[in-house]
Each structure stands twice: as C-alpha cells, then as structure tokens.
Design a protein around this motif. Structure first.
Motif, mmCIF file in Angstrom:
data_model
loop_
_atom_site.group_PDB
_atom_site.id
_atom_site.type_symbol
_atom_site.label_atom_id
_atom_site.label_comp_id
_atom_site.label_asym_id
_atom_site.label_seq_id
_atom_site.Cartn_x
_atom_site.Cartn_y
_atom_site.Cartn_z
ATOM 1 N N TYR A 39 0.835 -1.201 0.000
ATOM 2 C CA TYR A 39 0.000 0.000 0.000
ATOM 3 C C TYR A 39 0.874 1.257 0.000
ATOM 4 O O TYR A 39 0.620 2.210 -0.746
ATOM 5 C CB TYR A 39 -0.936 0.005 1.207
ATOM 6 N N ASN A 83 1.182 4.010 -3.122
ATOM 7 C CA ASN A 83 0.660 5.361 -2.909
ATOM 8 C C ASN A 83 1.732 6.409 -2.609
ATOM 9 O O ASN A 83 1.390 7.579 -2.412
ATOM 10 C CB ASN A 83 -0.363 5.334 -1.769
ATOM 11 N N GLY A 121 -4.774 6.001 4.372
ATOM 12 C CA GLY A 121 -5.470 4.769 4.033
ATOM 13 C C GLY A 121 -6.445 4.330 5.109
ATOM 14 O O GLY A 121 -7.574 3.908 4.812
ATOM 15 N N TYR A 122 -6.032 4.443 6.367
ATOM 16 C CA TYR A 122 -6.930 4.104 7.475
ATOM 17 C C TYR A 122 -8.109 5.075 7.523
ATOM 18 O O TYR A 122 -9.256 4.675 7.719
ATOM 19 C CB TYR A 122 -6.173 4.137 8.801
ATOM 20 N N ALA A 168 -9.434 6.671 5.150
ATOM 21 C CA ALA A 168 -10.332 6.438 4.021
ATOM 22 C C ALA A 168 -11.045 5.094 4.122
ATOM 23 O O ALA A 168 -11.882 4.771 3.261
ATOM 24 C CB ALA A 168 -9.540 6.503 2.716
ATOM 25 N N GLU A 194 -9.602 2.257 3.737
ATOM 26 C CA GLU A 194 -8.964 1.312 2.827
ATOM 27 C C GLU A 194 -8.074 0.316 3.572
ATOM 28 O O GLU A 194 -7.691 -0.711 3.014
ATOM 29 C CB GLU A 194 -8.136 2.073 1.778
ATOM 30 N N LEU A 195 -7.743 0.615 4.817
ATOM 31 C CA LEU A 195 -6.898 -0.256 5.628
ATOM 32 C C LEU A 195 -7.572 -0.533 6.969
ATOM 33 O O LEU A 195 -8.227 0.339 7.541
ATOM 34 C CB LEU A 195 -5.533 0.395 5.884
#
Length: 251
Positions: free
Chosen positions: A32, A36, A109-110, A112, A114-115
């Motif tokens: 990830y 990114n 990411g968290y 959003a 996504e993680l």
C-alpha cells in the motif's frame, strides 16, 4: 521458567509477528505504501513534514549508493524520491525516514477505510486482562509510533489504543541493542526486571534480557522457525492465552 511464573509491571509488546501477522505488514501495508508513495509525495511535496522526510532520506547511506547505481545522474525530485522509497520498501530496510513516510501514507489509508489493522484473536482479551490486573502495556516496534497507533486504533478488533500507555520506535535505538531497552525502562520509570518483553525475534529478546528485562518469544503461524538452541534459551508461547493471568509482582 514457565509463563505462569512471570510477573510484571509493564508488558512491552512487539507488533510484527507478536500482535500482528507478518503477512499483514508485508502483504498489505508495504505494498500500500509503495503504491501510494508517488501520489502522497506529489500532494505534500511543499509541506514542512515532507521536506524534512526528503532531507532525511537523502542523508541515508543507501541514498548515495542508489544514486550511484543509476545509469545517469538525476536531480532530486519527486520521481527520484518515489523510486528510492520503493527501493527501500522492496529491501525491507528499517530506516526511520521511510517509517515516518509510510506512517503518513497509511494514515490516509486508514482514514479512508482502505486499511484495517490486523491483530490476532487473542490480543484484545489479553490487553483487557492485563489492564484489569493493573499492568501497563507499551509497544516497541521498528514501525513509527504513528504507524503503531494506526494499527491499534483502526484494528479489526476495534480501537485498542486506549489500552496502550507508551510507544517506542527506532528513535529510541535499534531493537537488537540492549541500550534501547535500558532507555525504554528509564522512560517508563520502572526497573527493567519488572518489564516483560514479548517478541518473535530471538535477537531482540537477547538484547532486552541483557538490559535486565524478562522475555518471552511468540511462535505465531508464519513466524521464522527457531533453532534448537534458541528454543532451549528462551521461554516460548504460541499466543497470549498462556499469559492472561499475568499479574504485577507482590510488593
């Protein structure tokens, strides 16, 4: 010595291979960050934090080696730094500016959704049991403090961050140097013998033990196999369930 004989005031936990699967770190988090990094650097290139990270990346000995390996000279720009970050991630080099950058990328990411941070099924119950027994829980990982907090705050078991009273990363020192554990005990204001360090890496356990801490090695699925000598030299557990009744020492 068996796990039931241990007492402690502080439980100091590693993350990768201890609370969290190695596969999550290597198969989810690292890819990830690599995927990114370019977008993150482009979006934040002019910010103070990113400028500091870029400066620190250039000061790494690996940066000079990497630039020398290129067929042509390159100016330091977003593209070069992005490629260098990928180079470091691919080699799993645990250098502080990379860990800082990864933590910032993962935070997005968290946020959003996504993680989600992986923790083993026994971790939440153990954290609760240790807290109920009056123990402190601290974390020492090669991942940045920011990344540590994200894993536990956004874990698949819910927000575990309130259980944790302190976080330490490579800013305190290398995980296989005894001085790092001495500094941690001093920061926690507790004698080293009252700290129980849980890890999957014998070299880390050796360093912590040299500083006076108690140590136990986790044999989680997917962790590196131990030699017969390492098995003889260390107390081993498969998971945290053997430590649910851990108590502070009687004064």
């Amino acid at each position: 010595m068996t796990p039931s004989n241990f007492t402690a005031k502080v439980v100091l936990v590693d993350i990768e291979g201890t609370t969290t699967s190695i596969s999550f770190v290597h198969d989810v988090l690292f890819p990830y960050a690599k995927k990114n990094a370019g977008n993150y650097l482009q979006e934040t290139w002019q910010t103070k934090d990113t400028k500091e990270i870029v400066k620190n990346l250039q000061q790494l000995p690996q940066f000079a080696e990497y630039v020398e390996s290129l067929e042509s000279s390159s100016d330091v720009d977003q593209q070069l730094i992005t490629k260098f970050v990928s180079y470091l991630i691919e080699r799993d080099l645990k250098v502080t500016p990379l860990k800082t950058l990864q933590g910032l990328i993962w935070a997005k990411g968290y946020a959003a959704g996504e993680l989600k941070g992986h923790v083993y099924e026994d971790v939440s119950a153990a954290f609760q049991a240790w807290r109920d027994a009056g123990l402190q829980i601290a974390v020492y990982s090669s991942g940045s403090v920011a990344a540590q907090k994200l894993i536990f705050q956004h874990s698949i078991a819910g927000d575990l961050l309130p259980h944790l009273s302190a976080h330490f990363d490579t800013h305190v020192g290398h995980k296989q140097q005894s001085e790092s554990y001495t500094k941690i005990a001093q920061s926690l204001q507790v004698e080293p013998q009252h700290v129980l360090f849980l890890t999957d890496v014998p070299g880390e356990a050796d360093a912590a033990r040299a500083a006076g801490m108690q140590t136990i090695i986790l044999q989680r699925p997917g962790n590196a196999p131990l030699s017969e000598e390492q098995k003889r030299d260390h107390v081993l557990v498969d998971d945290f369930t053997a430590l649910l009744k851990l108590k502070p020492p009687s004064e």
